[in-house]
Design an enzyme around this catalytic site. Structure first.
Site, PDB file in Angstrom:
ATOM      1  CB  CYS A 145      -0.943   0.001   1.188  1.00  0.00           C
ATOM      2  SG  CYS A 145      -2.132  -1.348   1.130  1.00  0.00           S
TER       3      CYS A 145
ATOM      4  CG  HIS B 199      -3.011   3.822   1.589  1.00  0.00           C
ATOM      5  ND1 HIS B 199      -3.490   3.344   0.392  1.00  0.00           N
ATOM      6  CD2 HIS B 199      -3.120   2.792   2.473  1.00  0.00           C
ATOM      7  CE1 HIS B 199      -3.864   2.088   0.546  1.00  0.00           C
ATOM      8  NE2 HIS B 199      -3.659   1.734   1.796  1.00  0.00           N
TER       9      HIS B 199
ATOM     10  CG  ASN C 254      -6.515  -0.437   0.971  1.00  0.00           C
ATOM     11  OD1 ASN C 254      -5.779  -0.088   0.050  1.00  0.00           O
ATOM     12  ND2 ASN C 254      -6.039  -0.853   2.135  1.00  0.00           N
TER      13      ASN C 254
END
Ligand code: UT7
Length: 325
Positions: A115, A252, A282
């Site tokens: 990520c 993020h 996500n």
């Protein structure tokens, strides 16, 4: 002092067409729209169709970024794709993207920091540009995370989505001050002690299969809130900024509660936050460039604005960057 800066010249995002709502997931696993919204802020995500690969999403996003930049593929020296879900074990997905864009020159490679991948890729490209080894770079985050989800694990499968985002960086001269346009600084960290909190239970050298995401959500949450505010403060201090100088925080997009906690820690007002987690979920390495593209395209992020990005993911690896748009 004249320095080489990596100026964001273009941006683009691409999402697969298929929208999957929380209600649809609740028909597949023991969950509910109310649980997902309350714990994460996620309402829907996009999932790639069979045969729609990470490189396909990346090429769409990259073309859009080049269009916005008004640049041709032959002005790009470097293609970096941040991904955890490459098309194949090798070659690098970036080489497929390079080919998809019709490029035959320059270097193309992937970066794996899950990520946090986009921040790591941006830092790499920025250092190539600062060193004079590249003049134009495509930095892409692209994922088909749905392919490594355990669709029987409600603790993870509801959290992720597929997509791609890209920025074009172009070398331009700056004065070396924090008023310059471009990437002002990048800050990267990893701590492999925390492997077991977030990993995939497979891989080429371990099981020979790609495996599925395993996460100790509550623990990751705790590390996320602490590390993200710390690395943002590190990035602010490195440039002589205070939180009040930030025009946009583009984090993020893992969980709305993490975003809210970060806002509180920096005492930032909500109007400075770019949040896409409700409609993207996500998307791992794709989440920051998708959010940047959304906010730059709709006119929120404007030339001259101070944009802070930050991310954390498996490793654990985390980082941040200060960018003058
Ligand atoms: O991008 C990489 C970084 N990843 C992250 O940043 C993720 C960080 N973590 C999180 O976002 C949160 O920890 C989660 C959203 C993953 C989970 O939220 P939580 O408030 O920490 O819940 P929990 O894991 O402590 O679980 C609470 C309860 C459990 O039930 P019991 O044991 O209390 O009976 C879970 O079994 O919620 C249950 N649960 C669910 N219930 C309905 C877990 N997943 C679900 C679900 N639907 N999808």
């Amino acid at each position: 002092m004249s320095v080489r800066r990596s100026v964001v010249a273009g941006w683009g995002g691409y999402l697969p067409r298929r929208v999957v709502t929380n209600e649809e997931l609740a028909r597949r696993v023991d969950t509910s729209d109310a649980w997902i919204v309350e714990r994460t802020g996620i309402r829907e995500r996009r999932l790639a169709e069979d045969g729609e690969l990470t490189s396909d999403l990346a090429v769409h996003a990259a073309r859009e970024a080049l269009r916005v930049a008004g640049m041709a593929p032959d002005q790009i020296d470097l293609v970096i794709v941040a991904t955890t879900t490459p098309d194949e074990t090798f070659p690098a997905t970036a080489t497929k993207v390079q080919h998809g864009l019709g490029m035959t020159r320059g270097a193309a490679f992937d970066i794996q920091a899950v990520c946090a991948g986009f921040v790591f890729a941006l830092a790499t490209a920025d250092n190539f540009i600062r060193a004079g080894q590249a003049n134009g770079a495509l930095v892409i985050g692209a994922e088909t995370f749905s392919r490594i989800l355990d669709w029987a694990d409600r603790g993870t499968c509801v959290l992720f989505g597929d997509g791609a985002g890209a920025v074009v960086l172009r070398a331009e001269p700056g004065d070396g001050t924090n008023r310059d346009r471009g990437v002002l600084s990048t800050h990267l960290h990893s701590d492999g002690r925390h492997h077991d909190l977030l990993y995939v239970d497979g891989g080429v050298s371990s099981t020979g299969r790609s495996g599925h995401v395993r996460m100790a959500g509550r623990e990751v949450f705790r590390h996320a809130v602490a590390n993200l505010s710390a690395v943002l403060n590190e990035a602010l201090a490195a440039n002589g900024f205070v939180a009040d100088d930030i025009d946009w925080l583009v984090p993020h997009q893992a969980n709305r509660r993490i975003l809210d906690a970060t806002l509180r820690k920096l005492a930032l007002p909500e109007r400075k936050l770019v949040s896409t987690v409700d409609h993207h979920a996500n998307t791992s390495a794709a989440s920051i460039p998708l959010a940047l593209a959304e906010a730059a395209s709709d006119g929120r992020i404007q030339r001259g604005h101070l944009v802070m990005i930050e991310a954390i993911g498996g490793g654990l690896s985390w980082g941040a960057s200060a960018i003058r748009w």
